[in-house]
Design a protein around this motif. Structure first.
Motif, PDB file in Angstrom:
ATOM      1  N   LEU A   9       0.830  -1.215   0.000  1.00 22.14           N
ATOM      2  CA  LEU A   9       0.000   0.000   0.000  1.00 22.14           C
ATOM      3  C   LEU A   9       0.861   1.261   0.000  1.00 22.14           C
ATOM      4  O   LEU A   9       0.558   2.222  -0.708  1.00 22.14           O
ATOM      5  CB  LEU A   9      -0.943  -0.012   1.205  1.00 22.14           C
ATOM      6  CG  LEU A   9      -2.074  -1.033   1.129  1.00 22.14           C
ATOM      7  CD1 LEU A   9      -2.717  -1.230   2.503  1.00 22.14           C
ATOM      8  CD2 LEU A   9      -3.111  -0.613   0.095  1.00 22.14           C
ATOM      9  N   GLU A  14       2.145   1.650  -3.511  1.00 20.74           N
ATOM     10  CA  GLU A  14       1.078   2.181  -4.372  1.00 20.74           C
ATOM     11  C   GLU A  14       0.914   3.680  -4.140  1.00 20.74           C
ATOM     12  O   GLU A  14       0.768   4.448  -5.096  1.00 20.74           O
ATOM     13  CB  GLU A  14      -0.253   1.483  -4.077  1.00 20.74           C
ATOM     14  CG  GLU A  14      -0.369   0.090  -4.625  1.00 20.74           C
ATOM     15  CD  GLU A  14      -1.727  -0.516  -4.295  1.00 20.74           C
ATOM     16  OE1 GLU A  14      -2.768   0.126  -4.600  1.00 20.74           O
ATOM     17  OE2 GLU A  14      -1.750  -1.624  -3.737  1.00 20.74           O
ATOM     18  N   LYS A  50      -4.214   5.753  -0.056  1.00 21.84           N
ATOM     19  CA  LYS A  50      -3.397   4.533   0.078  1.00 21.84           C
ATOM     20  C   LYS A  50      -2.556   4.559   1.348  1.00 21.84           C
ATOM     21  O   LYS A  50      -2.403   3.535   2.018  1.00 21.84           O
ATOM     22  CB  LYS A  50      -2.524   4.322  -1.153  1.00 21.84           C
ATOM     23  CG  LYS A  50      -3.305   3.971  -2.408  1.00 21.84           C
ATOM     24  CD  LYS A  50      -4.041   2.649  -2.212  1.00 21.84           C
ATOM     25  CE  LYS A  50      -4.885   2.316  -3.422  1.00 21.84           C
ATOM     26  NZ  LYS A  50      -5.608   1.042  -3.257  1.00 21.84           N
TER      27      LYS A  50
END
Length: 128
Positions: free
Chosen positions: A7, A10, A26
């Motif tokens: 995450l 990302e 995110k």
């Protein structure tokens, strides 16, 4: 790679693309993921620092204050109260306190951050 790390990756991709909304989303998902490790886990602090960084760049300093305090508590427990790793959060929290009229707290936080930075730049015993 653990889910929280994915995450964060990302989020950084979205940041590179200039999508701050998705970056924040995110990073917050990563915080939720690391909360599962417990309230004193350093991975939680790392993820909180990412959200704090985004909030700071977006001018959401009041929203960041609680997160900074939480991250500092985790870092101080993990590394000790004088570790160089915490000086950035101390300085940022000092700025927020100053802006909110908490002048004495801001001075104390800034002094702590400066003392850490000064100690970091001094040679250790036996060096030099």
């Amino acid at each position: 790679m653990e889910k929280w790390q994915a995450l964060n990756s990302e989020a950084m991709e979205y940041h590179r693309k200039g999508d701050i909304e998705m970056t924040e989303k995110k990073f917050m998902e990563a915080v939720k993921e690391t909360e599962k490790f417990g309230p004193d886990d350093i991975r939680l602090s790392e993820c909180l620092d990412n959200v704090i960084w985004i909030y700071h760049t977006r001018g959401k300093v009041e929203e960041a204050e609680g997160m900074i305090r939480q991250s500092l508590r985790i870092q101080e427990k993990a590394y000790g109260p004088e570790n160089e790793y915490i000086s950035w959060n101390l300085s940022l929290l000092a700025d927020i306190c100053q802006g909110r009229g908490k002048l004495e707290e801001a001075r104390e936080l800034r002094k702590r951050a400066e003392n850490i930075e000064t100690a970091k730049s001094l040679p250790s015993a036996g060096e030099g």
